[in-house]
Each structure stands twice: as structure tokens, then as C-alpha cells.
Design a protein around this motif. Structure first.
Motif, PDB file in Angstrom:
ATOM      1  N   ASP A 228      34.838  43.220  31.703  1.00  0.00           N
ATOM      2  CA  ASP A 228      35.033  42.014  30.895  1.00  0.00           C
ATOM      3  C   ASP A 228      36.149  41.120  31.408  1.00  0.00           C
ATOM      4  O   ASP A 228      36.229  39.952  31.015  1.00  0.00           O
ATOM      5  N   ILE A 229      37.036  41.650  32.270  1.00  0.00           N
ATOM      6  CA  ILE A 229      38.184  40.843  32.694  1.00  0.00           C
ATOM      7  C   ILE A 229      38.300  40.655  34.202  1.00  0.00           C
ATOM      8  O   ILE A 229      39.002  39.756  34.650  1.00  0.00           O
ATOM      9  N   TRP A 230      37.624  41.481  34.995  1.00  0.00           N
ATOM     10  CA  TRP A 230      37.634  41.302  36.445  1.00  0.00           C
ATOM     11  C   TRP A 230      36.244  40.862  36.887  1.00  0.00           C
ATOM     12  O   TRP A 230      35.241  41.444  36.458  1.00  0.00           O
ATOM     13  N   PHE A 231      36.165  39.871  37.750  1.00  0.00           N
ATOM     14  CA  PHE A 231      34.860  39.395  38.203  1.00  0.00           C
ATOM     15  C   PHE A 231      34.937  38.924  39.648  1.00  0.00           C
ATOM     16  O   PHE A 231      36.011  38.610  40.168  1.00  0.00           O
ATOM     17  N   ILE A 232      33.767  38.901  40.281  1.00  0.00           N
ATOM     18  CA  ILE A 232      33.642  38.454  41.673  1.00  0.00           C
ATOM     19  C   ILE A 232      32.820  37.172  41.672  1.00  0.00           C
ATOM     20  O   ILE A 232      31.606  37.216  41.438  1.00  0.00           O
ATOM     21  N   PRO A 233      33.435  36.024  41.920  1.00  0.00           N
ATOM     22  CA  PRO A 233      32.680  34.773  41.925  1.00  0.00           C
ATOM     23  C   PRO A 233      31.818  34.650  43.169  1.00  0.00           C
ATOM     24  O   PRO A 233      32.101  35.261  44.207  1.00  0.00           O
ATOM     25  N   ARG A 234      30.773  33.850  43.056  1.00  0.00           N
ATOM     26  CA  ARG A 234      29.924  33.609  44.214  1.00  0.00           C
ATOM     27  C   ARG A 234      30.673  32.815  45.273  1.00  0.00           C
ATOM     28  O   ARG A 234      30.531  33.068  46.469  1.00  0.00           O
ATOM     29  N   GLU A 235      31.450  31.848  44.833  1.00  0.00           N
ATOM     30  CA  GLU A 235      32.200  31.013  45.772  1.00  0.00           C
ATOM     31  C   GLU A 235      33.563  30.699  45.187  1.00  0.00           C
ATOM     32  O   GLU A 235      33.721  30.552  43.972  1.00  0.00           O
ATOM     33  N   SER A 236      34.555  30.588  46.052  1.00  0.00           N
ATOM     34  CA  SER A 236      35.873  30.112  45.645  1.00  0.00           C
ATOM     35  C   SER A 236      36.629  29.713  46.910  1.00  0.00           C
ATOM     36  O   SER A 236      36.330  30.209  48.004  1.00  0.00           O
ATOM     37  N   ILE A 237      37.595  28.850  46.748  1.00  0.00           N
ATOM     38  CA  ILE A 237      38.440  28.426  47.860  1.00  0.00           C
ATOM     39  C   ILE A 237      39.882  28.749  47.504  1.00  0.00           C
ATOM     40  O   ILE A 237      40.369  28.369  46.441  1.00  0.00           O
ATOM     41  N   VAL A 238      40.549  29.486  48.375  1.00  0.00           N
ATOM     42  CA  VAL A 238      41.940  29.880  48.149  1.00  0.00           C
ATOM     43  C   VAL A 238      42.853  28.893  48.858  1.00  0.00           C
ATOM     44  O   VAL A 238      42.682  28.620  50.060  1.00  0.00           O
ATOM     45  N   LYS A 239      43.809  28.365  48.123  1.00  0.00           N
ATOM     46  CA  LYS A 239      44.789  27.428  48.683  1.00  0.00           C
ATOM     47  C   LYS A 239      46.115  28.149  48.892  1.00  0.00           C
ATOM     48  O   LYS A 239      46.805  28.480  47.938  1.00  0.00           O
ATOM     49  N   PRO A 240      46.485  28.408  50.137  1.00  0.00           N
ATOM     50  CA  PRO A 240      47.802  29.010  50.405  1.00  0.00           C
ATOM     51  C   PRO A 240      48.922  28.024  50.081  1.00  0.00           C
ATOM     52  O   PRO A 240      48.686  26.861  49.745  1.00  0.00           O
ATOM     53  N   HIS A 241      50.161  28.488  50.221  1.00  0.00           N
ATOM     54  CA  HIS A 241      51.290  27.608  49.963  1.00  0.00           C
ATOM     55  C   HIS A 241      51.354  26.469  50.979  1.00  0.00           C
ATOM     56  O   HIS A 241      51.803  25.368  50.651  1.00  0.00           O
ATOM     57  N   ARG A 242      50.938  26.731  52.203  1.00  0.00           N
ATOM     58  CA  ARG A 242      50.924  25.665  53.210  1.00  0.00           C
ATOM     59  C   ARG A 242      49.823  24.667  52.854  1.00  0.00           C
ATOM     60  O   ARG A 242      48.722  25.042  52.492  1.00  0.00           O
ATOM     61  N   ASP A 243      50.116  23.388  53.001  1.00  0.00           N
ATOM     62  CA  ASP A 243      49.209  22.357  52.492  1.00  0.00           C
ATOM     63  C   ASP A 243      48.049  22.051  53.428  1.00  0.00           C
ATOM     64  O   ASP A 243      47.174  21.274  53.086  1.00  0.00           O
ATOM     65  N   LYS A 244      48.017  22.647  54.608  1.00  0.00           N
ATOM     66  CA  LYS A 244      46.970  22.283  55.559  1.00  0.00           C
ATOM     67  C   LYS A 244      46.048  23.452  55.881  1.00  0.00           C
ATOM     68  O   LYS A 244      45.469  23.525  56.972  1.00  0.00           O
ATOM     69  N   SER A 245      45.879  24.361  54.918  1.00  0.00           N
ATOM     70  CA  SER A 245      44.940  25.455  55.103  1.00  0.00           C
ATOM     71  C   SER A 245      44.221  25.736  53.781  1.00  0.00           C
ATOM     72  O   SER A 245      44.760  25.482  52.704  1.00  0.00           O
ATOM     73  N   GLY A 246      43.006  26.231  53.885  1.00  0.00           N
ATOM     74  CA  GLY A 246      42.218  26.615  52.720  1.00  0.00           C
ATOM     75  C   GLY A 246      41.101  27.536  53.165  1.00  0.00           C
ATOM     76  O   GLY A 246      40.421  27.251  54.157  1.00  0.00           O
ATOM     77  N   TYR A 247      40.922  28.655  52.475  1.00  0.00           N
ATOM     78  CA  TYR A 247      39.982  29.679  52.908  1.00  0.00           C
ATOM     79  C   TYR A 247      38.978  30.032  51.815  1.00  0.00           C
ATOM     80  O   TYR A 247      39.292  29.990  50.629  1.00  0.00           O
ATOM     81  N   GLU A 248      37.780  30.410  52.248  1.00  0.00           N
ATOM     82  CA  GLU A 248      36.756  30.920  51.331  1.00  0.00           C
ATOM     83  C   GLU A 248      36.516  32.388  51.657  1.00  0.00           C
ATOM     84  O   GLU A 248      35.780  32.711  52.601  1.00  0.00           O
ATOM     85  N   PRO A 249      37.143  33.307  50.924  1.00  0.00           N
ATOM     86  CA  PRO A 249      37.041  34.732  51.266  1.00  0.00           C
ATOM     87  C   PRO A 249      35.616  35.255  51.167  1.00  0.00           C
ATOM     88  O   PRO A 249      34.794  34.745  50.400  1.00  0.00           O
ATOM     89  N   ASP A 250      35.336  36.300  51.956  1.00  0.00           N
ATOM     90  CA  ASP A 250      34.034  36.957  51.848  1.00  0.00           C
ATOM     91  C   ASP A 250      33.880  37.592  50.469  1.00  0.00           C
ATOM     92  O   ASP A 250      32.805  37.533  49.864  1.00  0.00           O
ATOM     93  N   ILE A 251      34.939  38.214  49.969  1.00  0.00           N
ATOM     94  CA  ILE A 251      34.944  38.802  48.625  1.00  0.00           C
ATOM     95  C   ILE A 251      36.305  38.534  48.000  1.00  0.00           C
ATOM     96  O   ILE A 251      37.343  38.723  48.652  1.00  0.00           O
ATOM     97  N   ILE A 252      36.302  38.109  46.748  1.00  0.00           N
ATOM     98  CA  ILE A 252      37.547  37.956  46.010  1.00  0.00           C
ATOM     99  C   ILE A 252      37.311  38.443  44.583  1.00  0.00           C
ATOM    100  O   ILE A 252      36.283  38.125  43.984  1.00  0.00           O
ATOM    101  N   ILE A 253      38.226  39.261  44.092  1.00  0.00           N
ATOM    102  CA  ILE A 253      38.144  39.742  42.713  1.00  0.00           C
ATOM    103  C   ILE A 253      39.200  39.003  41.905  1.00  0.00           C
ATOM    104  O   ILE A 253      40.392  39.030  42.242  1.00  0.00           O
ATOM    105  N   LEU A 254      38.748  38.341  40.834  1.00  0.00           N
ATOM    106  CA  LEU A 254      39.627  37.514  40.016  1.00  0.00           C
ATOM    107  C   LEU A 254      39.811  38.132  38.633  1.00  0.00           C
ATOM    108  O   LEU A 254      38.976  38.913  38.169  1.00  0.00           O
ATOM    109  N   ASN A 255      40.902  37.737  37.997  1.00  0.00           N
ATOM    110  CA  ASN A 255      41.266  38.258  36.688  1.00  0.00           C
ATOM    111  C   ASN A 255      41.028  37.192  35.624  1.00  0.00           C
ATOM    112  O   ASN A 255      41.672  36.147  35.615  1.00  0.00           O
ATOM    113  N   GLU A 256      40.082  37.466  34.729  1.00  0.00           N
ATOM    114  CA  GLU A 256      39.741  36.519  33.669  1.00  0.00           C
ATOM    115  C   GLU A 256      40.936  36.239  32.760  1.00  0.00           C
ATOM    116  O   GLU A 256      41.069  35.136  32.217  1.00  0.00           O
TER     117      GLU A 256
END
Length: 214
Positions: free
Chosen positions: A71-99
Motif C-alpha cells: 500500500d505504500i511502496w510502488f514501482i512506477p512505469r516511468e519517472s525522471i530523477v533530478k539530481p542536485h546538479r542542474d544539468k542532468s536527469g535520469y530515467e532509472p530502469d527500476i525505481i521504488i517510491l514511497n507513497e
């Protein structure tokens, strides 16, 4: 044509993260990432890469269900991770998120963007021919964000010798954030994967690798 004009034509345009998101084509069949200001085409996973990723998603979801976190952890189909550096952005193969903490992500609902380590339980990258991205850039940026756990799944043994030795062998690295730095542990063959997020995980490295030949 001056030297400066020639250089301007040959050098790629550098994008900020927000410019990259604005540029990103809707409903694209191709994935894109931003690496140090340069937009990089990342073809959708195919073949063994896709099969292994799908199999691992299934195993992680089963474990999430077993520990009653469905009910609280899920794996989205797509997401983009924004690091602290402003000129990078990644779409992980798998990411587990906390609702429970997704509400702090102000850009999640409209753009599927993750900016806070508190929202992330685990990121997995399955290594492709551009192995340096996973071993260097993404490790540095996920560590800098404070992502608690990061897996590098190198099923085809593509990484450099400094990482996986020689002769090269299929290898999984589990990187655990300790005192702000990743501590890497290597798993091969019948080694049982030891995951801080999933201590109940009963899975060997070979079982993960076997999914591409089953």
C-alpha cells in the motif's frame, strides 16, 4: 567561417534540467536522459535487458507484498530523477517510491519528476553498452542526492576491469549509503543478494541472471 563559428556548429547545445523537460517530446517511444547538459537518446530496453528488468520488477513486487508494504511502496512505469546538479536527469530502469512521502514531490503529479531522496527506497540500473553512465555518473549523482540504495546489475559483464575484474563475469553491485557515501558490495553466482531495503529477499545473483535465458 571563423574558428569560433565552426566550434559553435560542432558543439552540442547544453540544456538545463528544466529546458530538457520542456523539450522532452510527449508520448515518445524513445527514452531520453540529460547528461551534463547534453540530451542523450536512450532506446527502450529490448531483448535480454527488457526481460531481466521485467523479471526483477516481478521479484521485487513479490517481496514488497510479502513484507506488507504494497500500500505504500510502488514501482512506477516511468519517472525522471533530478539530481542536485542542474544539468542532468535520469530515467532509472527500476525505481521504488514511497507513497507516504510522494507528497513532497511538487513535480510528480504533472511531470513524474523525483527530486528528493526521502521518496526513494531503491534504484536499479541494468547495465547496457554505455556502462560508464551507471558505474560513474549515476552512482555519483544518486549518492549526492542521498538515495539510500542503488543496484548496478551487470548481467552481460560490460563494466570496466577496475570494477568487475578480468576475466569479466556477470556481477551485481548493491550500493548502500553510509555516512553520505556509497559502500559497494559485489554479488556473483550463487551469492545471496543482501539488500538493506529488503533483508528478507531470498534471491541469488544467478537467479537474476538466469531470467534472461529462461
Amino acid at each position: 567561417m571563423t574558428q569560433a563559428q565552426t566550434q559553435a556548429q560542432t558543439e552540442p547545445k547544453l540544456y538545463t534540467f528544466d529546458e530538457f523537460i520542456e523539450w522532452y517530446p510527449e508520448n515518445s517511444h524513445i527514452r531520453y536522459e540529460l547528461h551534463d547538459g547534453v540530451i542523450v537518446e536512450m532506446p527502450k530496453p529490448k531483448g535480454k535487458h527488457s526481460k531481466l528488468t521485467g523479471s526483477l520488477v516481478g521479484k521485487l513486487l513479490t517481496t514488497i507484498n510479502e513484507i506488507r508494504k504494497t500500500d505504500i511502496w510502488f514501482i512506477p512505469r516511468e519517472s525522471i530523477v533530478k539530481p542536485h546538479r542542474d544539468k542532468s536527469g535520469y530515467e532509472p530502469d527500476i525505481i521504488i517510491l514511497n507513497e507516504e512521502t510522494i507528497g513532497i514531490e511538487t513535480r510528480w503529479e504533472t511531470e513524474s519528476i523525483i527530486q528528493n531522496a526521502l521518496t526513494v527506497k531503491l534504484i536499479v540500473e541494468v547495465v547496457s553498452t554505455n556502462w560508464q553512465d551507471d558505474y560513474y555518473d549515476k552512482l555519483r549523482d544518486y549518492e549526492g542526492m542521498g538515495i539510500p540504495e542503488y543496484w548496478i546489475v551487470d548481467y552481460a559483464a560490460l563494466g570496466g576491469r577496475d570494477f568487475i575484474g578480468y576475466p569479466k563475469q556477470p556481477t551485481i553491485f548493491v550500493c548502500e549509503l553510509i555516512d553520505g557515501e556509497y559502500v559497494k558490495k559485489m554479488f556473483r553466482g550463487n551469492d545471496l543478494i543482501k539488500s538493506p531495503t529488503f533483508p528478507q529477499l531470498n534471491l541469488t545473483a544467478q537467479q537474476i541472471f538466469d531470467s534472461v535465458s529462461a
